[in-house]
Write a protein that holds these residues in place. Structure first.
Motif, short mmCIF file in Angstrom:
data_model
loop_
_atom_site.label_atom_id
_atom_site.label_comp_id
_atom_site.label_asym_id
_atom_site.label_seq_id
_atom_site.Cartn_x
_atom_site.Cartn_y
_atom_site.Cartn_z
N HIS A 80 -16.60 -5.01 -3.63
CA HIS A 80 -16.86 -6.30 -4.25
C HIS A 80 -15.65 -6.83 -5.02
O HIS A 80 -15.66 -7.97 -5.47
N ASP A 81 -14.61 -6.02 -5.18
CA ASP A 81 -13.42 -6.52 -5.84
C ASP A 81 -12.67 -7.44 -4.85
O ASP A 81 -13.00 -7.49 -3.68
N PRO A 82 -11.66 -8.18 -5.31
CA PRO A 82 -10.96 -9.12 -4.42
C PRO A 82 -10.47 -8.44 -3.14
O PRO A 82 -9.85 -7.38 -3.19
N VAL A 83 -10.78 -9.07 -2.01
CA VAL A 83 -10.46 -8.47 -0.71
C VAL A 83 -8.99 -8.69 -0.36
O VAL A 83 -8.32 -7.80 0.15
N PHE A 84 -8.48 -9.89 -0.62
CA PHE A 84 -7.10 -10.23 -0.24
C PHE A 84 -6.18 -10.16 -1.45
O PHE A 84 -6.61 -10.32 -2.59
N PHE A 85 -4.92 -9.90 -1.19
CA PHE A 85 -3.93 -9.91 -2.26
C PHE A 85 -2.69 -10.65 -1.76
O PHE A 85 -2.41 -10.71 -0.56
N SER A 86 -1.94 -11.23 -2.67
CA SER A 86 -0.78 -12.05 -2.32
C SER A 86 0.46 -11.19 -2.12
O SER A 86 0.70 -10.25 -2.88
N THR A 87 1.25 -11.52 -1.10
CA THR A 87 2.52 -10.86 -0.84
C THR A 87 3.52 -11.91 -0.38
O THR A 87 3.17 -13.07 -0.14
N ARG A 88 4.76 -11.50 -0.21
CA ARG A 88 5.77 -12.43 0.30
C ARG A 88 5.49 -12.83 1.74
O ARG A 88 6.05 -13.80 2.26
N HIS A 89 4.61 -12.07 2.42
CA HIS A 89 4.24 -12.38 3.80
C HIS A 89 2.95 -13.19 3.87
O HIS A 89 2.40 -13.38 4.95
N GLY A 90 2.46 -13.65 2.74
CA GLY A 90 1.20 -14.37 2.70
C GLY A 90 0.09 -13.45 2.23
O GLY A 90 0.31 -12.30 1.85
N GLU A 91 -1.15 -13.96 2.23
CA GLU A 91 -2.29 -13.15 1.82
C GLU A 91 -2.52 -12.02 2.82
O GLU A 91 -2.43 -12.21 4.04
N MET A 92 -2.80 -10.83 2.27
CA MET A 92 -3.01 -9.67 3.12
C MET A 92 -4.24 -8.91 2.66
O MET A 92 -4.77 -9.14 1.56
N ARG A 93 -4.66 -7.97 3.50
CA ARG A 93 -5.84 -7.16 3.19
C ARG A 93 -5.61 -5.74 3.68
O ARG A 93 -5.07 -5.53 4.77
N HIS A 94 -6.04 -4.77 2.88
CA HIS A 94 -6.09 -3.40 3.36
C HIS A 94 -7.39 -3.22 4.15
O HIS A 94 -8.46 -3.52 3.65
N VAL A 95 -7.30 -2.73 5.37
CA VAL A 95 -8.48 -2.37 6.16
C VAL A 95 -8.48 -0.85 6.30
O VAL A 95 -7.70 -0.28 7.04
N ARG A 96 -9.31 -0.21 5.48
CA ARG A 96 -9.35 1.26 5.41
C ARG A 96 -7.94 1.82 5.18
O ARG A 96 -7.53 2.79 5.82
N GLY A 97 -7.21 1.19 4.28
CA GLY A 97 -5.89 1.66 3.90
C GLY A 97 -4.76 1.16 4.76
O GLY A 97 -3.60 1.42 4.46
N ALA A 98 -5.07 0.42 5.84
CA ALA A 98 -4.03 -0.01 6.78
C ALA A 98 -3.70 -1.48 6.61
O ALA A 98 -4.54 -2.30 6.22
N LEU A 99 -2.45 -1.83 6.92
CA LEU A 99 -1.98 -3.21 6.90
C LEU A 99 -1.72 -3.67 8.34
O LEU A 99 -1.80 -2.88 9.28
N ALA A 100 -1.37 -4.92 8.49
CA ALA A 100 -1.15 -5.49 9.82
C ALA A 100 0.11 -4.91 10.45
O ALA A 100 1.21 -5.04 9.90
N GLY A 101 -0.02 -4.29 11.61
CA GLY A 101 1.14 -3.72 12.30
C GLY A 101 2.17 -4.77 12.68
O GLY A 101 3.36 -4.45 12.79
N ASN A 102 1.73 -6.01 12.89
CA ASN A 102 2.67 -7.07 13.25
C ASN A 102 3.69 -7.36 12.16
O ASN A 102 4.71 -8.00 12.41
N LEU A 103 3.43 -6.90 10.93
CA LEU A 103 4.36 -7.14 9.82
C LEU A 103 5.31 -5.97 9.57
O LEU A 103 6.20 -6.08 8.73
N LEU A 104 5.13 -4.87 10.29
CA LEU A 104 5.94 -3.69 9.99
C LEU A 104 7.44 -3.93 10.15
O LEU A 104 8.22 -3.51 9.28
N PRO A 105 7.92 -4.58 11.23
CA PRO A 105 9.37 -4.83 11.29
C PRO A 105 9.88 -5.64 10.11
O PRO A 105 10.96 -5.37 9.59
N ASP A 106 9.10 -6.63 9.67
CA ASP A 106 9.52 -7.43 8.50
C ASP A 106 9.63 -6.56 7.26
O ASP A 106 10.54 -6.75 6.44
N MET A 107 8.69 -5.62 7.10
CA MET A 107 8.72 -4.74 5.93
C MET A 107 9.88 -3.75 5.99
O MET A 107 10.42 -3.35 4.96
N ILE A 108 10.27 -3.35 7.19
CA ILE A 108 11.42 -2.46 7.35
C ILE A 108 12.73 -3.20 7.06
O ILE A 108 13.66 -2.64 6.47
#
Length: 532
Positions: A181-209
């Protein structure tokens, strides 16, 4: 069945032996089976059901239209909605714009056909719906799963014999789907994101590297080939070259592994003991099975859990199974204890299998539903932004359709990208991955079988060989994924038969995935095609 081809995949998200035999038997008893798919898939036959050829990535609008028409027929089960539902009015408001007439051109089906489907489904004494990965790789996967469940729920087919039900298995895993029930999305430099069972969007991994500030410096890849399996190959190559440490654990060498500092071969499925937990919640007949190793690991290969545990030990980090008493199956034995099962008792059972005496139907609303008030949320507020985006895209499709939409093909000769370097699987028509096209589309473009084509969109461009395939409806093209090894000379066979990387055409980076699930947009991707 939306986006499911059980003859090829043997069912996803349902654990059932010989699914085609079950479907054939159902048809013999008088069942109507429909496969919603842009292709005339292999599963369909006069004895196993028919294909309804929808346009790619429009399943959401067909589901909404079916619900709209079922409601217009007065077939919503008002008693079920009263006893177990909430936000029903909001659901009706959501589907209101999507009548059969409104969606017909967008989904590529006649309005009377959609109404007939809605009538047949809602009038059936027993009806079930199912969806697989062909749909969730589109732009609205989460919303599609939601409306799929609504088709079952509002017609009174949820938790009923002949309908859809949750099968508990050897452990009650339903709580894993509970939303905080706590906030689902959080703000990042890549836009709003969400942890899904601890995981982030794989499409953003090169940008994070490749970030200048606090980049990812080390990566462990287990049984994956993101270089060719995720959109943005060029950016992935830059990112992998930047890493201080890349560890790849796999059964086969692949393009990603060619960049690895450490390439670790894992023990395969015949070299390790196993207890399969993937069927939890999805088994028609709940059971648990232990399989022992058949042969010792070749060349001292290790299981993935052992490799990761050893790394944890060396880094003085907790949670290494090698530091814990007992054995690697300790947690699973705890899970099985509610049925008085242990690894030893399974080993002593016929085929290492215990068939469980559980009652799968009639307990959903009391035992498995995870909402606080034990009511089915028919229109979660969390979906509001996604529904607005889906409607905007619907209106855009009503104004203009893409010339072509690209979907994925699966083949027994290329399991994801694992078999790319296996010489015996590179023969005849399986020596490369051409672009499958409807013959009418080929004629309109003035191209012949084997002609070179340039396939492009805003994200990339590839050159592919044309292949006539009348199983596709016009405007739909398809390619097998897992290919594209022209730049991997270390893999002799794969380099000799490189094929084309279909994922070079996939969206990548911010905005290229569904925010609710972090799933990348990978199916129904608009492309332009011209002669090569």
């Amino acid at each position: 069945m939306f986006g499911e081809n059980p003859k090829v995949s043997h069912m996803s998200f349902i654990s059932i032996a010989d699914p085609m035999a079950k479907i054939r038997a159902a048809c013999q008893r008088g069942a109507s089976v429909y496969y919603i798919n842009p292709r005339r898939i292999e599963s369909a036959s006069p004895k196993t059901g028919e294909v309804i050829q929808i346009l790619p990535d429009t399943d959401l609008y067909l589901m909404a239209a079916l619900l709209h028409e079922i409601d217009a027929l007065g077939r919503f089960d008002e008693a079920v909605l009263r006893d177990h539902g909430k936000h029903v009015r909001e659901l009706r408001d959501c589907i209101a714009p999507y009548s059969a007439e409104a969606v017909a051109e967008v989904v590529g089906l006649r309005a009377d056909h959609i109404r007939s489907l809605a009538d047949e489904f809602s009038a059936a004494k027993r009806a079930a719906v199912h969806m697989s990965t062909g749909v969730n790789m589109g732009r609205h996967g989460t919303l599609c799963y939601w409306l799929l469940q609504m088709l079952s729920f509002v017609t009174g087919n949820l938790d009923k014999p002949g309908g859809n039900f949750y099968s508990e298995g050897f452990y009650p895993a339903a709580k894993a789907g509970r939303v905080r029930h706590d906030p689902v999305f959080f703000s990042t430099r890549h836009g709003e994101m969400r942890h899904v069972r601890g995981a982030l969007a794989g499409n953003l991994l090169p940008d994070m590297i490749l970030e200048e500030d606090n980049p990812i410096r080390a990566l462990v890849v287990i049984a994956g080939n993101p270089l060719l399996s995720v959109g943005g190959e060029a950016r992935w190559r830059d990112a992998l070259e930047t890493l201080d440490l890349l560890v790849v654990i796999d059964l086969f060498r692949n393009a990603t592994g060619e960049y690895a500092h450490y390439l670790l071969p894992a023990a395969d499925m015949l070299e390790r003991p196993d207890i399969n937990i993937c069927g939890l919640g999805m088994q028609y007949q709940p059971y648990v099975q232990y399989t022992d190793a058949v042969v010792p690991p070749a060349q001292d290969r290790k299981e993935e859990w052992w490799i990761l545990s050893r790394l944890l030990q060396k880094m003085d980090l907790p949670a290494s199974l090698l530091d814990q008493p007992g054995h690697p199956f300790g947690r699973l034995e705890h899970m099985m204890s509610r049925h008085n099962l242990t690894v030893d008792s399974l080993k002593a059972s016929p085929s290492g299998t215990a068939v469980l005496d559980t009652r799968p139907i009639g307990r959903f609303y009391t035992d498995f539903l995870q909402t606080d008030d034990k009511r089915v949320d028919c229109c979660p507020p969390l979906f509001a932004e996604a529904m607005t985006l889906a409607n905007q895209q619907f209106q855009a499709l009503r104004q203009a359709r893409p010339d072509f939409r690209l979907i994925n093909l699966r083949t027994h000769y290329m399991h994801n990208s694992w078999y790319q370097n296996v010489a015996t699987l590179k023969r005849g028509k399986h020596a490369d991955n051409p672009l499958h096209m409807n013959p009418e589309d080929m004629s309109a473009l003035g191209v012949q079988e084997g002609s070179n084509l340039i396939v492009s969109n805003a994200y990339g461009q590839i050159t592919a060989r044309a292949h006539a395939d009348d199983s596709l409806r016009t405007g739909v093209v398809a390619m097998t994924h897992g290919w594209g090894n022209a730049q991997t000379p270390g893999l002799r066979v794969a380099n000799e038969y490189p094929g084309v990387n279909i994922n070079a055409l996939l969206p990548h980076g911010p905005g290229s995935y569904e925010k609710l699930s972090n799933q990348a947009f990978m199916s129904g991707v608009p492309v332009a095609i011209q002669k090569g």
